[in-house]
Design a protein around this motif. Structure first.
Motif, mmCIF file in Angstrom:
data_model
loop_
_atom_site.group_PDB
_atom_site.id
_atom_site.type_symbol
_atom_site.label_atom_id
_atom_site.label_comp_id
_atom_site.label_asym_id
_atom_site.label_seq_id
_atom_site.Cartn_x
_atom_site.Cartn_y
_atom_site.Cartn_z
ATOM 1 N N ASN A 1 0.828 -1.032 -0.115
ATOM 2 C CA ASN A 1 -0.013 -0.073 -0.112
ATOM 3 C C ASN A 1 1.027 1.361 -0.117
ATOM 4 N N THR A 2 1.744 1.240 0.605
ATOM 5 C CA THR A 2 2.745 2.270 0.914
ATOM 6 C C THR A 2 3.406 2.767 -0.503
ATOM 7 N N VAL A 3 3.927 1.544 -1.134
ATOM 8 C CA VAL A 3 4.524 1.822 -2.484
ATOM 9 C C VAL A 3 3.608 2.457 -3.506
ATOM 10 N N ARG A 4 2.281 2.033 -3.419
ATOM 11 C CA ARG A 4 1.149 2.618 -4.003
ATOM 12 C C ARG A 4 1.061 4.067 -3.948
ATOM 13 N N ALA A 5 1.076 4.166 -2.613
ATOM 14 C CA ALA A 5 0.488 5.518 -2.334
ATOM 15 C C ALA A 5 1.733 6.526 -2.774
ATOM 16 N N GLU A 6 2.891 6.389 -2.616
ATOM 17 C CA GLU A 6 4.122 6.946 -2.883
ATOM 18 C C GLU A 6 4.071 7.189 -4.360
ATOM 19 N N LEU A 7 3.940 6.144 -4.988
ATOM 20 C CA LEU A 7 3.837 6.296 -6.652
ATOM 21 C C LEU A 7 2.626 7.350 -7.247
ATOM 22 N N ARG A 8 1.466 7.029 -6.540
ATOM 23 C CA ARG A 8 0.329 8.180 -6.731
ATOM 24 C C ARG A 8 0.947 9.526 -6.644
ATOM 25 N N LYS A 9 1.237 9.764 -5.464
ATOM 26 C CA LYS A 9 1.992 11.264 -4.984
ATOM 27 C C LYS A 9 2.905 11.540 -6.056
ATOM 28 N N TYR B 1 8.194 18.546 2.258
ATOM 29 C CA TYR B 1 8.365 19.340 3.307
ATOM 30 C C TYR B 1 8.200 20.959 2.842
ATOM 31 N N GLN B 2 7.765 21.126 1.342
ATOM 32 C CA GLN B 2 7.337 22.393 1.117
ATOM 33 C C GLN B 2 5.936 22.716 1.800
ATOM 34 N N GLU B 3 5.693 24.080 1.515
ATOM 35 C CA GLU B 3 4.363 24.486 1.999
ATOM 36 C C GLU B 3 3.270 23.706 1.961
ATOM 37 N N GLY B 4 2.469 23.725 3.023
ATOM 38 C CA GLY B 4 1.362 22.862 3.137
ATOM 39 C C GLY B 4 1.666 21.624 4.144
ATOM 40 N N GLY B 5 2.960 21.433 4.267
ATOM 41 C CA GLY B 5 3.383 20.403 5.553
ATOM 42 C C GLY B 5 2.990 19.053 5.014
ATOM 43 N N GLN B 6 2.992 18.482 3.744
ATOM 44 C CA GLN B 6 2.486 17.165 3.633
ATOM 45 C C GLN B 6 2.983 16.190 4.336
ATOM 46 N N ILE B 7 4.485 16.409 5.057
ATOM 47 C CA ILE B 7 5.052 15.349 5.531
ATOM 48 C C ILE B 7 4.094 14.758 6.795
ATOM 49 N N ARG B 8 3.514 16.011 7.518
ATOM 50 C CA ARG B 8 2.824 15.251 8.487
ATOM 51 C C ARG B 8 1.768 14.382 8.220
ATOM 52 N N THR B 9 1.027 14.557 7.007
ATOM 53 C CA THR B 9 0.034 13.821 6.645
ATOM 54 C C THR B 9 0.658 12.278 6.255
ATOM 55 N N THR B 10 1.870 12.527 5.465
ATOM 56 C CA THR B 10 2.389 11.392 5.256
ATOM 57 C C THR B 10 2.900 10.461 6.374
ATOM 58 N N LEU B 11 3.542 10.990 7.354
ATOM 59 C CA LEU B 11 3.756 10.349 8.606
ATOM 60 C C LEU B 11 2.726 9.673 9.435
ATOM 61 N N LEU B 12 1.427 10.600 9.198
ATOM 62 C CA LEU B 12 0.271 10.099 10.074
ATOM 63 C C LEU B 12 -0.151 8.882 9.293
ATOM 64 N N ALA B 13 -0.255 8.796 8.176
ATOM 65 C CA ALA B 13 -0.756 7.802 7.358
ATOM 66 C C ALA B 13 0.358 6.620 7.202
ATOM 67 N N MET B 14 1.488 6.888 7.229
ATOM 68 C CA MET B 14 2.295 5.746 7.430
ATOM 69 C C MET B 14 3.613 5.930 8.293
ATOM 70 N N PRO B 15 3.239 5.776 9.651
ATOM 71 C CA PRO B 15 4.143 6.062 10.718
ATOM 72 C C PRO B 15 5.619 5.250 10.634
ATOM 73 N N ARG B 16 5.664 4.099 9.861
ATOM 74 C CA ARG B 16 6.576 3.338 10.107
ATOM 75 C C ARG B 16 7.722 4.082 9.228
#
Lengths: 213, 237, 250
Positions: free
Chosen positions: A2-10, A73-88
């Motif tokens: 799932n993680t790879v799929r999400a990253e590809l989509r991103k 890490y750009q504007e919007g702070g997407q990294i938090r969403t990423t880490l909340l969805a994929m904390p490992r």
């Protein structure tokens, strides 16, 4: 998975990556043409014409990697969403590298083919493809540590295009430890490319694991 | 169920949290109250596995956030901003988040509908107003239909209709048996929906309990809050 | 206007990336001269380096990454978002609320950039050339003041070129990539001179002839003409950038 799929989509939905690929391809065509034209005018530039254009277009791949990683890490702070969805985080870092490699590979293959084939360098195509993919991952790893696109681009391009040539001019023989030697001579620089990329990825993984997001 | 147990945190040599402990129980709205810079966001970030505490534990349903499997199906979180890259459309953003937790694509459209952003699904996050960004953040939190909601200043940037909507939404969520933890520096807002209140100031929990207990002898929660947090400064503004 | 320029100077020097540009740009050339000293001496002794008039001046070209960074971030920093709360908000919004006249704002920005880069170039040129005199004094003639001034002008124009391109692209990555690749040893412009003689009139190739004598170019351009060619490029790109900046919404 799932993680790879999400990253590809991103990666696939980031307009800046599409633009980078297009610009890189255009630049690659132009430089390849310039080398061919210079050659036909009898002006030798001294490098292997099959690989020389890659010396320039690798910049596009460095930027591709930087943008892919820094977009978190750009504007919007997407990294938090990423880490909340994929904390490992170790998992996440591996998935990121895998997704970026999968996306880069066809782009790199097309680039490598356009610059090596006209100069009868078909044997170099696989090596050049691998090199460009590794370079993209290296760019992403550095940007993962630096976390900002412009400084990461300055750092990488400064090393590749200013510091690298200077070091090489001083001692051409021992410069095979540089990450971009493979762009000039794949047989000599392959190990260095792989080691540099793996070390940078490890550093990025450690940084992601350790630091507060 | 959220359990925070003696959490301490030092950031660039300044102690920002001192042994913070509290619980948020299912079926109740728990308000986390404190002035700006009191440590509310830091506590929530530790709870969500974004930052690491120096000591102590923060557990959701008995496990640290980083150990949760498909975390979005357990916890929905809203921090400041939308958490979306500015160049991506709202729908593209929600779809990658959904994919990361194995949720179907249709969830993206469902949550857009819930927060009232259906007609803006194809807009890029960078073009959103503050209120719309918050709604997109909330939509992201709701993707996995989680049993725990953690919201940092959820009403910030919302218009009056949005504020009323979120109030009703959170009450309903708690009534369905979910755990709702929200931080705020707006006492009036919290007093209307919170069942339990925790007051934090300068990194320490000052008081916690049911809304009535915390309000205590004071006329309103606001009076109680100001009395508790501004006492040693002796000033108000 | 003076206060506007002062505000822009303060804004520029408050950026960490600007200091990377300042330090990198100022130190690179002198350090290279120092590191290369043994090789240069050996080359002079062996007779492989006969034309020593460009010694020191040529090394100044390596520090150009400094003015490039400065020129780019003067603009690109305005377009980065101010925080996660509002992904649409940019520093430029604040700037334009404070200085609504875009023409005055651009004039102040341009002045601030010229001041910083010219000062940096003067310091770097002085350090690099003094060092060259100390290390190879008996072989390298003291360069004429006009050539030193031309080198400083070249730095300033390069910064303005980066600045103008960034005004057009509104993004720092594209101009930085373009310019840094093009400042490498075998630059794209140099490659193009092998394809067409017209490439000799590209800004970097022409500009370098203001102060470097023995350049490998298809068309030799006199220093004054070279300066005019490069200035024309900068003015043209700046004009396009200014018009776009004036017309576009923030």
């Amino acid at each position: 998975m799932n993680t790879v799929r999400a990253e590809l989509r991103k990666l696939l939905t980031l307009p800046s990556l599409r633009l980078t690929v297009l610009l890189t391809w255009t630049a690659n065509l132009m430089v390849t043409y310039a080398y061919a034209a210079a050659e036909s005018r009898g002006e030798s530039i001294g490098d292997n014409a099959a690989l020389a254009p890659l010396g320039y277009t690798q910049a596009g791949f460095l930027v591709l990697g930087v943008l892919a990683a820094a977009s978190e890490y750009q504007e919007g702070g997407q990294i938090r969403t990423t880490l909340l969805a994929m904390p490992r985080r170790r998992h996440l870092q591996a998935a990121k590298a895998l997704a970026l490699a999968a996306l880069t590979l066809p782009v790199a293959a097309a680039t490598a083919a356009t610059s090596t084939l006209p100069a009868d360098g078909a044997t170099w195509t696989p090596a050049a493809t691998a090199y460009l993919t590794l370079t993209t991952l290296l760019g992403a790893a550095v940007a993962g540590v630096v976390r900002r696109a412009v400084p990461a681009v300055v750092l990488l391009l400064g090393l590749y295009f200013i510091a690298g040539p200077l070091l090489r001019a001083r001692s051409a023989a021992s410069a095979s430890y540089l990450p971009d030697t493979a762009a000039l001579d794949p047989s000599r620089g392959a190990t260095a490319s792989i080691i540099w990329t793996l070390s940078a990825l490890t550093l990025a993984a450690l940084s992601l694991h350790r630091r507060d997001a | 169920m959220i359990t925070i147990d003696r959490v301490s945190k030092t950031k660039s040599r300044t102690r920002i949290l001192y042994d913070v402990s509290f619980e948020a129980r299912p079926g109740r709205v728990t308000g986390f109250l404190g002035p700006n810079g009191a440590g509310k966001t830091s506590t929530l970030r530790i709870l969500l596995g974004l930052d690491r505490p120096q000591s102590g534990t923060a557990l959701i349903c008995g496990r640290p956030y980083r150990k949760l499997d498909r975390p979005l199906t357990t916890v929905g979180a809203l921090l400041d901003g939308s958490g979306a890259h500015r160049a991506r459309t709202a729908r593209a953003h929600l779809r990658w988040v959904a994919a990361s937790n194995g949720l179907p694509d249709r969830r993206a459209d469902e949550v857009l509908e819930v927060v009232g952003l259906t007609s803006d699904a194809r807009k890029r996050a960078g073009q959103f107003s503050l209120g719309m960004s918050r709604r997109l953040g909330l939509a992201t939190a709701l993707l996995g239909d989680p049993e725990v909601l953690v919201l940092d200043e959820p009403v910030n940037g919302l218009d009056p209709a949005g504020m009323r909507w979120i109030r009703e939404f959170l009450k309903d969520s708690a009534a369905e048996g979910r755990t709702v933890l929200l931080s705020s520096h707006l006492m009036g807002e919290l007093a209307e929906i919170a069942d339990d209140v925790i007051v934090i100031d300068k990194g320490r929990v000052v008081i916690q309990g049911g809304l009535a207990d915390v309000t205590g002898g004071h006329r309103t929660l606001e009076d109680a809050f100001l009395a508790l947090t501004a006492a040693e400064e002796g000033g108000s503004w | 206007m003076v206060s506007l320029v002062r505000a822009e100077l303060r804004k520029l020097l408050g950026l960490p990336t600007a200091w990377i540009g300042l330090v990198l740009g100022t130190l690179t050339a002198p350090v290279i001269v120092l590191l290369n000293a043994p090789y240069t001496r050996r080359a002079i002794a062996a007779g492989t380096l006969t034309d020593t008039t460009d010694l020191g001046l040529r090394d100044l070209g390596i520090g150009l990454i400094g003015p490039m960074i400065l020129g780019v971030i003067v603009v690109s920093s305005e377009y980065t978002s101010t925080g996660p709360d509002a992904p649409g908000a940019r520093q430029l919004t604040t700037t334009l609320t404070a200085v609504p006249s875009r023409r005055r704002l651009l004039a102040a920005k341009t002045t601030a950039l010229i001041l910083v880069v010219a000062a940096q170039a003067a310091v770097t040129a002085a350090a690099t050339l003094t060092l060259t005199q100390v290390l190879h004094g008996e072989h390298a003639p003291t360069p004429a003041p006009a050539r030193v001034a031309a080198a400083i002008l070249y730095w300033t124009l390069t910064a303005l070129l980066a600045y103008a391109i960034t005004l057009i692209t509104r993004n720092g990555i594209v101009p930085l990539t373009l310019l840094i690749i093009n400042s490498s040893v075998v630059s794209v412009s140099y490659l193009l001179t092998k394809v067409t003689d017209l490439a000799a009139y590209l800004p970097d190739i022409a500009g370098a002839q203001m102060f470097i004598r023995s350049a490998d170019v298809p068309v030799e351009i006199a220093p004054l003409t070279a300066g005019l060619v490069m200035t024309a490029w900068v003015v043209a790109l700046l004009a396009v950038g200014a018009v776009l900046f004036h017309r576009r919404d923030v």
